[in-house]
Design a protein around this motif. Structure first.
Motif, PDB file in Angstrom:
ATOM      1  N   ALA A  49       7.912  -5.419   5.619  1.00 15.66           N
ATOM      2  CA  ALA A  49       7.642  -6.811   5.990  1.00 15.66           C
ATOM      3  C   ALA A  49       6.943  -6.896   7.341  1.00 15.66           C
ATOM      4  CB  ALA A  49       8.953  -7.601   6.018  1.00 15.66           C
ATOM      5  N   THR A  50       7.389  -6.095   8.312  1.00 12.31           N
ATOM      6  CA  THR A  50       6.812  -6.149   9.650  1.00 12.31           C
ATOM      7  C   THR A  50       5.391  -5.603   9.666  1.00 12.31           C
ATOM      8  OG1 THR A  50       9.018  -5.866  10.595  1.00 12.31           O
ATOM      9  CG2 THR A  50       7.146  -5.525  12.069  1.00 12.31           C
TER      10      THR A  50
ATOM     11  N   ALA B  98      -1.836  -0.975   3.984  1.00 13.53           N
ATOM     12  CA  ALA B  98      -1.059  -0.199   4.954  1.00 13.53           C
ATOM     13  C   ALA B  98      -0.054   0.672   4.206  1.00 13.53           C
ATOM     14  CB  ALA B  98      -0.337  -1.133   5.917  1.00 13.53           C
ATOM     15  N   VAL B  99      -0.060   1.967   4.505  1.00 22.23           N
ATOM     16  CA  VAL B  99       0.881   2.904   3.901  1.00 22.23           C
ATOM     17  C   VAL B  99       1.880   3.329   4.977  1.00 22.23           C
ATOM     18  CG1 VAL B  99       1.189   5.090   2.698  1.00 22.23           C
ATOM     19  CG2 VAL B  99      -0.882   3.729   2.303  1.00 22.23           C
ATOM     20  N   ILE B 100       3.137   2.976   4.781  1.00 18.61           N
ATOM     21  CA  ILE B 100       4.205   3.391   5.697  1.00 18.61           C
ATOM     22  C   ILE B 100       4.795   4.682   5.136  1.00 18.61           C
ATOM     23  CG2 ILE B 100       6.414   2.741   6.737  1.00 18.61           C
ATOM     24  CD1 ILE B 100       5.517  -0.219   5.863  1.00 18.61           C
TER      25      ILE B 100
ATOM     26  N   THR C  41      -3.610   2.886   7.696  1.00 18.68           N
ATOM     27  CA  THR C  41      -4.374   1.888   6.973  1.00 18.68           C
ATOM     28  C   THR C  41      -5.442   2.601   6.158  1.00 18.68           C
ATOM     29  OG1 THR C  41      -3.998   0.198   8.661  1.00 18.68           O
ATOM     30  CG2 THR C  41      -5.838  -0.144   7.161  1.00 18.68           C
ATOM     31  N   VAL C  42      -5.461   2.329   4.861  1.00 21.99           N
ATOM     32  CA  VAL C  42      -6.377   2.997   3.940  1.00 21.99           C
ATOM     33  C   VAL C  42      -7.226   1.945   3.242  1.00 21.99           C
ATOM     34  CG1 VAL C  42      -6.546   4.455   1.883  1.00 21.99           C
ATOM     35  CG2 VAL C  42      -4.748   4.886   3.565  1.00 21.99           C
ATOM     36  N   GLY C  43      -8.494   2.261   3.013  1.00 23.77           N
ATOM     37  CA  GLY C  43      -9.374   1.356   2.290  1.00 23.77           C
ATOM     38  C   GLY C  43     -10.645   1.113   3.068  1.00 23.77           C
TER      39      GLY C  43
ATOM     40  N   LEU D  95      -0.114  -6.218  10.676  1.00 22.84           N
ATOM     41  CA  LEU D  95      -1.456  -5.736  10.347  1.00 22.84           C
ATOM     42  C   LEU D  95      -2.247  -6.722   9.492  1.00 22.84           C
ATOM     43  CD1 LEU D  95      -0.519  -2.024   9.572  1.00 22.84           C
ATOM     44  CD2 LEU D  95      -1.509  -2.942  11.680  1.00 22.84           C
ATOM     45  N   GLY D  96      -1.556  -7.713   8.941  1.00 18.64           N
ATOM     46  CA  GLY D  96      -2.255  -8.734   8.163  1.00 18.64           C
ATOM     47  C   GLY D  96      -2.831  -8.229   6.857  1.00 18.64           C
TER      48      GLY D  96
END
Length: 295
Positions: A91-92, A69-71, A60-62, A97-98
């Motif tokens: 999608a998941t 979220a970066v996968i 999670t970045v920011g 993580l919303g």
């Protein structure tokens, strides 16, 4: 089973999660929010049995009210099954993580990178996932050290260390390693030595030996420290000259410059450290042995 090349990239992200934002910027500038915080999330993207999805890394970045979220997936070969699992990852992660999520695929070969860039049609009209891909073309070829993000210099060495500018790239990485903790630098150099082709690896080892003498580098002395200290105490100039000659020949070999027998003898028999050092520097840019010797 994950290979060392695969695990190396994931370890970089575990050590420095904010690196994910830097890598996305290499692929497409302007996508990432201001990175005031970066944290590693669980890579388990499973929702219901029997499906089970595990990404290589989720970060999670920011900061504040804008996080992304970066996968991250490290892909060493084409695998058509990923075109079914990657959309599920996005999608998941978004649902769990919303927050918005994007997919970054790291590929070490151009052919695999081209495959990974293909748009993935989900079937529903308008729903298409086009992965962001960091391939060899997107990894910057750093010939000067990146002090802000030393991991990028390491990645540049892994991808471009055996290329035409390999000597410059490896030198830039070593200079950048001087600015971080010795243990961390040693770990990074171990990884680079393990994955580089043999000729480039030999060049890096020769450069480490030279730096250990000239700059008293803590991480370089790990590889050559005892012999260097003894050599300094005894003043073994000939031993130092042999090390410079090895570095020079390794640099020429890495750039695929042919060395005639006469030049080979001249290099090996030279005991002038200043002359050898000058040749090593010229070998990084010269196009031929004749240019090296000013003929």
């Amino acid at each position: 089973m994950p290979t060392r090349e695969h695990e190396m990239w994931i370890e970089f992200l575990r050590r420095r999660p904010a690196l994910a934002a830097d890598l996305v910027e290499c692929v497409r500038s302007g996508l990432m929010p201001a990175c005031t915080e970066a944290r590693l999330e669980s890579g388990d993207l499973s929702e219901h049995t029997p499906a089970s999805y595990h990404a290589d890394a989720v970060i999670t970045v920011g900061g504040g009210d804008r996080e992304l979220a970066v996968i991250v997936e490290v892909q060493l070969r084409s695998d058509r099954r990923k075109h079914y699992s990657w959309p599920a990852y996005v999608a998941t992660a978004r649902a769990r993580l919303g927050r918005p999520a994007l997919l970054l695929v790291i590929c070490l070969e151009n052919g695999v990178a081209e495959w990974a860039r293909r748009p993935i049609e989900l079937g529903h009209p308008g729903l298409v996932l086009t992965p962001l891909v960091l391939g060899p073309k997107e990894v910057p070829e750093l010939t000067t050290p990146d002090m802000a993000v030393p991991e990028l210099a390491v990645m540049s060495a892994v991808v471009h260390g055996a290329g035409p500018n390999g000597a410059k790239v490896l030198a830039a990485m070593l200079e950048g390693m001087e600015k971080i903790e010795p243990d961390r630098a040693q770990g990074y150099i171990d990884e680079v030595l393990a994955v580089l082709p043999e000729t480039a690896s030999e060049l890096l080892e020769a450069m480490l030996e030279t730096r250990a003498r000239e700059y008293k580098s803590n991480y370089a002395r790990r590889y050559y420290g005892e012999g260097i200290v003894e050599g300094e105490a005894r003043g073994e100039a000939r031993g130092e000259a042999r090390g410079e000659a090895r570095a020079l020949l390794a640099a020429l070999s890495a750039r695929e410059i042919e060395v005639p027998e006469a030049a080979l003898v001249q290099i090996r028999e030279c005991t002038d450290l200043e002359q050898l050092d000058a040749w090593v520097r010229l070998a990084a840019t010269g196009a031929s042995v004749e240019e090296l010797f000013g003929r």
